[in-house]
Design an enzyme around this catalytic site. Sequence first.
Site, PDB file in Angstrom:
ATOM      1  N   GLU A 312       0.809  -1.216   0.000  1.00  0.00           N
ATOM      2  CA  GLU A 312       0.000   0.000   0.000  1.00  0.00           C
ATOM      3  C   GLU A 312       0.847   1.273   0.000  1.00  0.00           C
ATOM      4  OE1 GLU A 312      -0.350  -2.329   2.359  1.00  0.00           O
ATOM      5  OE2 GLU A 312       0.648  -1.475   4.099  1.00  0.00           O
ATOM      6  N   ASP A 354      20.421  15.530 -32.274  1.00  0.00           N
ATOM      7  CA  ASP A 354      20.947  16.295 -33.406  1.00  0.00           C
ATOM      8  C   ASP A 354      22.401  16.643 -33.116  1.00  0.00           C
ATOM      9  OD1 ASP A 354      21.128  17.650 -35.756  1.00  0.00           O
ATOM     10  OD2 ASP A 354      19.771  19.275 -35.216  1.00  0.00           O
ATOM     11  N   ASP A 621      15.412  20.543 -30.536  1.00  0.00           N
ATOM     12  CA  ASP A 621      14.831  21.838 -30.179  1.00  0.00           C
ATOM     13  C   ASP A 621      14.172  22.556 -31.342  1.00  0.00           C
ATOM     14  OD1 ASP A 621      17.026  22.463 -31.685  1.00  0.00           O
ATOM     15  OD2 ASP A 621      17.985  23.752 -30.200  1.00  0.00           O
ATOM     16  N   ASP A 625      12.100  18.462 -35.190  1.00  0.00           N
ATOM     17  CA  ASP A 625      12.283  17.441 -34.151  1.00  0.00           C
ATOM     18  C   ASP A 625      10.969  17.017 -33.498  1.00  0.00           C
ATOM     19  OD1 ASP A 625      15.175  17.335 -34.243  1.00  0.00           O
ATOM     20  OD2 ASP A 625      15.157  19.316 -33.331  1.00  0.00           O
ATOM     21  N   ASN A 714       2.375  -4.358  10.220  1.00  0.00           N
ATOM     22  CA  ASN A 714       2.448  -3.863   8.845  1.00  0.00           C
ATOM     23  C   ASN A 714       2.655  -2.346   8.807  1.00  0.00           C
ATOM     24  OD1 ASN A 714       2.202  -4.479   5.966  1.00  0.00           O
ATOM     25  ND2 ASN A 714       0.354  -3.227   6.061  1.00  0.00           N
ATOM     26  N   ASP A 718       5.803  -0.393   7.222  1.00  0.00           N
ATOM     27  CA  ASP A 718       5.608   0.640   6.200  1.00  0.00           C
ATOM     28  C   ASP A 718       6.309   1.941   6.591  1.00  0.00           C
ATOM     29  OD1 ASP A 718       4.182  -0.953   4.503  1.00  0.00           O
ATOM     30  OD2 ASP A 718       2.210  -0.326   5.233  1.00  0.00           O
TER      31      ASP A 718
END
Length: 879
Positions: A312, A354, A621, A625, A714, A718
């Site tokens: 979770e 490029d 740019d 492109d 749990n 966590d």
Amino acid sequence: MGGMITLYENFDNSENSINGTLKLFSEADIKTVFMTLETSLGGIKNEEAISRLEKFGLNEISKEKVKPWYIQLLLAFLNPFNFILGTLAFVSLFTDVIFVKETERSWISIILIITMILISSLIKFIQEYRSSKTAEKLKNLIVTKVTVVRDNLPMEIDIKTLVPGDIVKLTAGDIVPGDIRIVSSKDLFISQSVLTGESNPVEKYSNLLVKAGAISDLSNIVLMGTNVLSGAATGIVLGTGKHTFLNTISESLKSTKVETSFEKGIDDVSRLLIKFMIFMVPIVFLINGYLKDAWFESLLFSLSVAIGLTPEMLPMIVTGNLTKGAIELSKKKTIVKKLDSIHNFGAMNILCTDKTGTLTQDKVTVVKYLNFKGIDDDNVLYLAYLNSYFQTGLKNLMDRAILEFEEEHYSIKNEYKKIDELPFDFERRRMSVIVEDSDENRTMITKGAIEEMLYISNFVEIDGQVFEIKDEIEEKIKNLVSNLNEDGMRVIGIGKKTLPKDRDLNFSNKDEESLTFVGMLGFLDPPKEGVGDTLKSLYQYGVDVKILTGDNELVTQKICKDIGIEVTGAIDGSYMEAIDDLELKKLLKDTTIFCKLSPLDKARVVRLLKEMGNTVGYMGDGINDAPALRQCDVGISVENGMDIAKESAQIILLEKELSVLLEGVIIGRKIFTNMIKYLKMTASSNFGNVFSVVLASAFLPFLPMLPIQILFQNLLYDISQISIPWDNVDTEDILKPKNWSAESVGKFMVYIGPLSSIFDIITFLIMFYIFKANSPATQALFHTGWFIESILSQTLIIHLIRTRKIPFIESNANIKVILLTSAIMIFALFVPYSKINGTLGFVPMPISYFIWVVLILTGYFFTIIFAKKYFIKKFNSWL
């Protein structure tokens, strides 16, 4: 049509309403349009613009807005974990309060459960709220400008502040900022693919529409979100934001969003864990219900196990990691428009880029201006200057270099006036201006790529005389160009054509024929310092660089040689067009340079590389492109790039530097590594716990652990993982690009998960036989013993799994991870001795128990160390 207020008084923003309004405007003469919108070619006044902005709102289409904090807080509480806790609290209300004697009533269980809900939900809320704020702040750093006329003066404004009635100037590379009626235009070609899916550009005109068809077919209307490929235009804004055609289809555009590799990977892994949970939880329920004949308790217990199996915290861990990465990248001059793209940034194994400005300094200078004989000729430079000076379209680096060089060296005075121009496009690869001198003599001056210039030139100027171009002359020109290319120069040709005085002024691309070739210009754009070292680093990190350029092979080869790129192959656009996709795929792996490419050629290369299983980044740019930026996994542009390039990209670099990009790749990989750490920790730990629960349920006369104890455990586990986004990452874990892999997570679960069950079983046996916790009367002792061992081993596993090395010796976690996990372990040891121990069903443990715990944890530690070596040797991977 009436005035503006009347027109929008009952405007409902529906598709039919907007379509009808656009058609009315397209059929009206321009004078009526100006009257209706209460404006003129001089534009509206700034005061009026402010008033209209208040009336019509910001120029933004409807989108998913950031939810208010109170909505995010509410949603943080709505999750399965809290649903189960709420169910347990509801049951506790009856078992501990309503159905017991007044003297025995206890609210502690309910208070504890509510506290757990508050802690888990507030942690999630804080992370997600910070993430949304950060993402919005980073997006706002990227501002798109538009040129308008207000108070008779041209000015640049933020596109968000555009209003109906504004007069807009459009040029190549612009994104159309609203629905606009064209007032005047010249060779205006618009790409409408974002709306229609059609890749071919459409020419738009200012003339009156006679017959209206589909909205996108209105020849004198350009729509918000489309982009200008070539030409120029002046237009009047008809609608902005929610009053645009794009807004009416924005929902359908969202529904067709392509799933990214990041989203697909998360989904695959989540499905794996859900399948495991669906398979195992009913087994736990049936075993406990049948053997203990306590079906209601077994139901609560199996639901608690289901929550324990659910990762979770995954959304919080993922969001926290991505947000942290976005903040880190922003400090390194990199803006992230979409958080998910950080993962693809790190997963990238091929970077297409490029040449200009990436490998070179992006400072083009004129170094040669030669005639047919290869001698510097001022006339060649003069004609090039006139062409660049008079063009109104997009001025590229070479145009600026010509203008700067000419002004600096000759200060030529303008002796001509402009009559017309034929803007540049990527099919012709040239542009022309038509000028007239004081004697009304008209000349077309054209500049462009050498091949295209020779194709339209029938003559050549030599020593002031004009001769027909023959094969040997053309060969000599090509040899001159080749020599310049070998020296690393980009070359363009210059031609001219005398036009009759009495011809009409409707010039078109068809006039570009039978030119006289005058000469050529050579430009030098030197390689960037240090770019070679950056490329070597990219290779070391598993990123293969491919150059996709419109330039020719010789120039690109020279640049690559100068910076130390090993070229393994080169192909050009014309060869690519002659072969099919299957044949091209065979060449892609061993090809470094792709030259003389059109925009669609670039997109094709990217698409095929992706089909071959690569994660492809594209850095560009320019207008050319944009198709490739939309096609790739992660599009990278720069702050001063064209609007359409920035809009198509997910990552914006504030500096066009590969070194900045390299830092982004490294951060992306660190982010992914920390995300996968959490997933593998949780998956393996949960897998082992379920094994332990199934085995314990089969032989214990009571539940292995109470539902509230499982949930509490749990929650602690966590919390111990919250600091993972800040964890250190070993260099070995980021040297290669990685992607989400359900198969990898599955292997990890199966091989590493069951190891914890071995030590759980040892704990069970010790508690059952040595500490005699073997009956319902002594189950609290058993529960406490397993709780402590389980939470300590689960927390220890964080340090064991986070690195392929030996923890605490060869690799240390971040101090935040160390402090938080230590705090959770100390807290877990303290709980059985605290005031809440009775509420949770725990009891104090005898001192001798902790000797056994130390031995169990030591054995677990070394078992994982040896298992880790085996796993790495077998699968050549860890995280």
